[in-house]
Design an enzyme around this catalytic site. Sequence first.
Site, short mmCIF file in Angstrom:
data_model
loop_
_atom_site.label_atom_id
_atom_site.label_comp_id
_atom_site.label_asym_id
_atom_site.label_seq_id
_atom_site.Cartn_x
_atom_site.Cartn_y
_atom_site.Cartn_z
N GLU A 193 1.10 -0.48 -5.12
CA GLU A 193 0.14 0.58 -5.37
C GLU A 193 0.96 1.86 -5.49
OE1 GLU A 193 -3.29 3.42 -3.69
OE2 GLU A 193 -1.88 2.45 -2.36
N ASP A 219 0.82 -1.21 0.00
CA ASP A 219 0.00 0.00 0.00
C ASP A 219 0.85 1.27 0.00
OD1 ASP A 219 -2.66 1.32 0.41
OD2 ASP A 219 -1.70 1.97 2.28
#
Length: 635
Positions: free
Chosen positions: A368, A315
């Site tokens: 990401e 993330d």
Amino acid sequence: MKNVSTYSLFTDFDINLFKAGKHFRLYKKFGAHLLTVDGVEGTYFAVWAPSAKQVSVIGDFNHWNDGEHKLNVRWDSSGIWEGFIPHVKMGTTYKYKIHSNNNGYISEKADPYARRCEHPPKTASIVWDSNYTWKDTKWMQKRKKHNALDAPYSVYEMHLGSWKKKIDENRSLSYFELAEELVAYLKEMNFTHVELMPIMEYPYDPSWGYQLTGYFAPTARFGYPEEFKLLVDKLHQNNIGVILDWVPSHFPEDAHGLGFFDGSNLYEHPDKQKGYHKDWTSLIFNYERNEVRSFLISNALFWLEHYHADGLRVDAVASMLYLDYSREDGEWEPNEFGGNENLAAVSFLKDLNTEIYASFPDVQTIAEESTAFPGVTKPVHLGGLGFGMKWMMGWMHDTLEYFKKDAIYRNHHQNNITFSLTYAFSENFMLPLSHDEVVYGKHSILGRMPGDEWQRFANLRLLYGYMFTHPGTKLNFMGNEFGQYNEWDFQHSLDWNLVAFEPHKKHLAYFKDLNKFYKTHPALFEKGFDNNGFEWISLDDSKNSVISFIRKGKNKGQILVVVCNFTPNSIKNYRIGLPSSGKLKEVFTSDKKKYGGSGYGNSKALKIEAISWNEKPFSTEIRISPLGINIFELK
């Protein structure tokens, strides 16, 4: 036997690796470990707190009294406190009471390496040892094929707490219940992988799991650690890979968490310009500190080893890479070379991916990462960060911008739908329509579609058809598959009642068939990251808002021709250029009546003529469906 016995799991080699930032199995040493020492059963505890002057284990076994069970500090300046406490059994709740050398600071901290945590809002750690027996041997032996970069990836991203709820009991499904209902659903829907939004323990529900306090424990909200293993096991037994969201970018300031752990900035960077996220009001890991790097890489490997995860979606990578991420001028300082890259974070990510692929060559890491940072999926030994895949945020943004426009205006925005192919092979891209796109007033994916009800669903089918034929792997958030109309709300179940209505029921059938078509046609995935697997037929027919292209597999006979019509006008005799002679047979269309379409397609095989068109030596005429995708096999 005294309250705390001198005992250690650490060797000198362990300590040297820890200090050097190269110990990547710290979970075997730190935390609470059930042991028998000198014939006495108990628990060994070890915690890193270099600024502490006293560390005690407090818990229900000593009525949470400070000072009764003081750990011993190691002599080697590692900052590790440890000791064996007799008769402390599995299931015991505990914390570390830390007295700091800094200004008399005293804290009660959960164990950073705890294998199980109390159910929030309770915050204690629990002594735990799993004895789960895995039954996924077949998957583990062959998963290299399923997780390879030339394998099909249709990923179902989901938030476990809101996928489906027991309405009458006002609760989410448990890991045990998900092992039945979710697994059966994903198998029926032909998804190849599932991606779970963070399941590591977190205190605050509205964070969706992205603010972690228990990095080594699956959240207690849905059951025991063994029950989460059962869920992963069942998914594997049904040939579904498991990707876990992992958050090495930041952590919350909760009093029992990692922040100001021993009265010092231990895990977080001491400089607020590098150690604090204004946007998320959270703390940033100190990638410059070797022990912190060891903690994070050990955590990543823990989920791959102990929970058989097939991949980690990392993330907020962009926030790690840039010193000026979400900061104004004057709120950051350049690196030693005058640039805005966080060199320590870059080095950390390279070490992370190097170790993961060395230890688990049959998994994938997925970044990401929303910027043009070079070489995110390039191997480390060639100068890249070493990720297996990267989210294609530009494709997502351009595509959704295009689709929300009324069809009458799309001919002025053809570039929005074709531009992604100019850089599609610069990285190993995953195409995401994730949870981030269905919150905060953005509307659901269906809610973005223009037109009347028929056109909205036709647009939706076309969007997913375009997505699944575009190079790259695929990720869709839960609810996309049946046309969730409302935005996602983590507090409530998906609107499963919609599936009783024909448009949503037919869309669900379409998504199921699209998944199956994708994963059974190698032309759509074998060369998903290779420009040799893609060839334009026509990208500039803006007058009709039509694009056409070819997808190719490794076998020369694996050729698909894809035509997308972004207007509600059907076209009867539309000529497309082709690279060879033979026949063209329609094998899939979004416009079938069973999906809610008009049924306007190509029922017969089409003969290819020696007429040059679209700068190709051959061509044929086809019927193009309204707001539809028509896919043909070239034989």
